[in-house]
Design a protein around this motif. Structure first.
Motif, PDB file in Angstrom:
ATOM      1  N   VAL A  30       5.971  -9.190  -5.799  1.00 33.51           N
ATOM      2  CA  VAL A  30       6.461  -8.232  -4.625  1.00 33.51           C
ATOM      3  C   VAL A  30       5.148  -7.792  -3.782  1.00 33.51           C
ATOM      4  N   GLU A  31       5.458  -8.256  -2.474  1.00 34.84           N
ATOM      5  CA  GLU A  31       4.362  -7.858  -1.651  1.00 34.84           C
ATOM      6  C   GLU A  31       4.691  -6.660  -1.138  1.00 34.84           C
ATOM      7  N   SER A  32       3.587  -5.984  -0.232  1.00 36.45           N
ATOM      8  CA  SER A  32       3.735  -4.643   0.353  1.00 36.45           C
ATOM      9  C   SER A  32       2.624  -4.314   1.202  1.00 36.45           C
ATOM     10  N   GLY A  33       2.762  -3.609   2.080  1.00 38.51           N
ATOM     11  CA  GLY A  33       1.598  -2.963   2.721  1.00 38.51           C
ATOM     12  C   GLY A  33       1.711  -3.462   4.304  1.00 38.51           C
ATOM     13  N   GLY A  34       2.592  -4.290   4.792  1.00 41.14           N
ATOM     14  CA  GLY A  34       2.699  -4.924   5.905  1.00 41.14           C
ATOM     15  C   GLY A  34       2.823  -3.850   7.120  1.00 41.14           C
ATOM     16  N   GLY A  35       2.796  -4.225   8.286  1.00 43.01           N
ATOM     17  CA  GLY A  35       3.251  -3.150   9.428  1.00 43.01           C
ATOM     18  C   GLY A  35       2.830  -3.426  10.771  1.00 43.01           C
ATOM     19  N   PRO A  94      -4.570  -4.988  17.701  1.00 47.79           N
ATOM     20  CA  PRO A  94      -5.743  -5.965  17.531  1.00 47.79           C
ATOM     21  C   PRO A  94      -7.067  -5.322  17.094  1.00 47.79           C
ATOM     22  N   GLY A  95      -7.706  -5.636  16.200  1.00 45.25           N
ATOM     23  CA  GLY A  95      -8.975  -5.300  15.739  1.00 45.25           C
ATOM     24  C   GLY A  95      -8.756  -4.203  14.816  1.00 45.25           C
ATOM     25  N   GLY A  96      -7.544  -3.911  14.355  1.00 44.09           N
ATOM     26  CA  GLY A  96      -7.064  -2.788  13.289  1.00 44.09           C
ATOM     27  C   GLY A  96      -7.199  -3.404  11.987  1.00 44.09           C
ATOM     28  N   SER A  97      -6.769  -2.704  10.720  1.00 43.93           N
ATOM     29  CA  SER A  97      -6.994  -3.133   9.298  1.00 43.93           C
ATOM     30  C   SER A  97      -5.540  -2.741   8.724  1.00 43.93           C
ATOM     31  N   LEU A  98      -5.283  -3.557   7.834  1.00 44.86           N
ATOM     32  CA  LEU A  98      -4.203  -3.507   6.619  1.00 44.86           C
ATOM     33  C   LEU A  98      -4.595  -3.876   5.245  1.00 44.86           C
ATOM     34  N   ARG A  99      -3.946  -3.338   4.460  1.00 43.44           N
ATOM     35  CA  ARG A  99      -4.269  -3.600   3.244  1.00 43.44           C
ATOM     36  C   ARG A  99      -2.729  -3.993   2.498  1.00 43.44           C
ATOM     37  N   LEU A 100      -2.984  -5.340   2.062  1.00 44.83           N
ATOM     38  CA  LEU A 100      -1.431  -5.780   1.706  1.00 44.83           C
ATOM     39  C   LEU A 100      -1.779  -5.728   0.165  1.00 44.83           C
ATOM     40  N   SER A 101      -0.598  -5.696  -0.679  1.00 41.57           N
ATOM     41  CA  SER A 101      -0.657  -5.570  -2.137  1.00 41.57           C
ATOM     42  C   SER A 101       0.202  -6.632  -2.608  1.00 41.57           C
ATOM     43  N   CYS A 102       0.080  -6.986  -3.840  1.00 44.66           N
ATOM     44  CA  CYS A 102       0.726  -8.174  -4.460  1.00 44.66           C
ATOM     45  C   CYS A 102       1.001  -7.830  -5.855  1.00 44.66           C
ATOM     46  N   PHE A 137       2.957 -13.752   2.306  1.00 42.80           N
ATOM     47  CA  PHE A 137       3.757 -13.960   0.920  1.00 42.80           C
ATOM     48  C   PHE A 137       2.545 -14.099  -0.157  1.00 42.80           C
ATOM     49  N   CYS A 138       2.684 -13.741  -1.189  1.00 45.53           N
ATOM     50  CA  CYS A 138       1.779 -14.149  -2.416  1.00 45.53           C
ATOM     51  C   CYS A 138       2.372 -15.037  -3.471  1.00 45.53           C
ATOM     52  N   ARG A 139       2.005 -15.702  -4.324  1.00 53.04           N
ATOM     53  CA  ARG A 139       2.356 -16.514  -5.355  1.00 53.04           C
ATOM     54  C   ARG A 139       1.489 -16.681  -6.492  1.00 53.04           C
ATOM     55  N   ARG A 140       1.896 -16.567  -7.810  1.00 54.01           N
ATOM     56  CA  ARG A 140       1.091 -17.138  -9.000  1.00 54.01           C
ATOM     57  C   ARG A 140       1.024 -18.487  -8.693  1.00 54.01           C
ATOM     58  N   THR A 141      -0.162 -19.041  -8.995  1.00 56.32           N
ATOM     59  CA  THR A 141      -0.311 -20.329  -9.008  1.00 56.32           C
ATOM     60  C   THR A 141      -1.273 -20.735 -10.169  1.00 56.32           C
ATOM     61  N   GLY A 193       7.993 -14.336  -3.501  1.00 54.19           N
ATOM     62  CA  GLY A 193       8.747 -13.024  -3.422  1.00 54.19           C
ATOM     63  C   GLY A 193       9.179 -13.115  -1.669  1.00 54.19           C
ATOM     64  N   GLN A 194       9.578 -11.777  -1.475  1.00 49.12           N
ATOM     65  CA  GLN A 194      10.206 -11.601  -0.276  1.00 49.12           C
ATOM     66  C   GLN A 194       9.203 -11.584   1.162  1.00 49.12           C
ATOM     67  N   GLY A 195       7.996 -11.343   0.666  1.00 55.05           N
ATOM     68  CA  GLY A 195       6.930 -11.096   1.606  1.00 55.05           C
ATOM     69  C   GLY A 195       6.864  -9.886   2.370  1.00 55.05           C
ATOM     70  N   THR A 196       5.833  -9.772   2.912  1.00 59.11           N
ATOM     71  CA  THR A 196       5.745  -8.587   4.088  1.00 59.11           C
ATOM     72  C   THR A 196       5.282  -8.951   5.293  1.00 59.11           C
ATOM     73  N   GLN A 197       5.825  -8.326   6.389  1.00 60.28           N
ATOM     74  CA  GLN A 197       5.545  -8.598   7.760  1.00 60.28           C
ATOM     75  C   GLN A 197       4.372  -7.961   8.308  1.00 60.28           C
ATOM     76  N   VAL A 198       3.454  -8.819   8.979  1.00 60.81           N
ATOM     77  CA  VAL A 198       2.248  -8.202   9.520  1.00 60.81           C
ATOM     78  C   VAL A 198       2.451  -8.656  11.114  1.00 60.81           C
ATOM     79  N   THR A 199       2.164  -7.647  11.789  1.00 63.69           N
ATOM     80  CA  THR A 199       2.437  -7.777  13.310  1.00 63.69           C
ATOM     81  C   THR A 199       1.377  -7.117  13.897  1.00 63.69           C
ATOM     82  N   VAL A 200       0.547  -7.953  14.906  1.00 67.08           N
ATOM     83  CA  VAL A 200      -0.696  -7.649  15.516  1.00 67.08           C
ATOM     84  C   VAL A 200      -0.348  -7.422  16.827  1.00 67.08           C
ATOM     85  N   SER A 201      -0.235  -6.385  17.564  1.00 62.15           N
ATOM     86  CA  SER A 201       0.198  -6.359  19.089  1.00 62.15           C
ATOM     87  C   SER A 201      -0.450  -5.031  19.490  1.00 62.15           C
TER      88      SER A 201
END
Length: 118
Positions: free
Chosen positions: A5-10, A14-22, A94-98, A109-117
């Motif tokens: 399960v991925e989360s944290g997108g948004g 530009p120049g900003g930060s995000l922290r994604l979780s898996c 997306f993240c995945r066990r490998t 997983g379903q993924g989490t959308q990151v949009t930089v604009s």
């Protein structure tokens, strides 16, 4: 299967930060790597970063120096800290066990959308 399960997108400037979780139950106990991928609209899915059971990590050249992968084994969670975001980073992440058959067999997983604009 227990997909991650991925989360944290948004949306970020530009120049900003995000922290994604898996969150991927069992990846610690089963010694899986965790790999982050991303897929932009109309493009193929590409590898971004991975982290091994012992904490070794690698990054795609396009994100080297801007993204940092880390993990909390107790919570079976991996993080992707993304700094200095650019418009080209816009994608579904997306993240995945490998690694072993068990790791690979738990799907996407379903993924989490990151949009930089602006």
């Amino acid at each position: 299967q227990v997909p991650p399960v991925e989360s944290g997108g948004g949306l970020v400037h530009p120049g900003g930060s995000l922290r994604l979780s898996c969150t991927a139950p069992g990846f610690t106990a089963n010694h899986c790597d965790i790999t982050w991928f991303r897929q932009a609209t109309g493009k193929q899915r590409e590898w971004v970063s991975w982290i091994t059971p012992v904490g070794a990590s690698m990054y795609a050249e396009s994100v080297q120096g801007r993204f940092t992968i880390s993990k909390d084994p107790a919570e079976d969670t991996v993080f992707l800290q993304m700094n200095g975001l650019k418009s080209v980073d816009t994608a579904m992440y997306f993240c995945r066990r490998t690694g072993s058959n068990w790791c690979e067999g738990n799907g996407w997983g379903q993924g989490t959308q990151v949009t930089v604009s602006l």
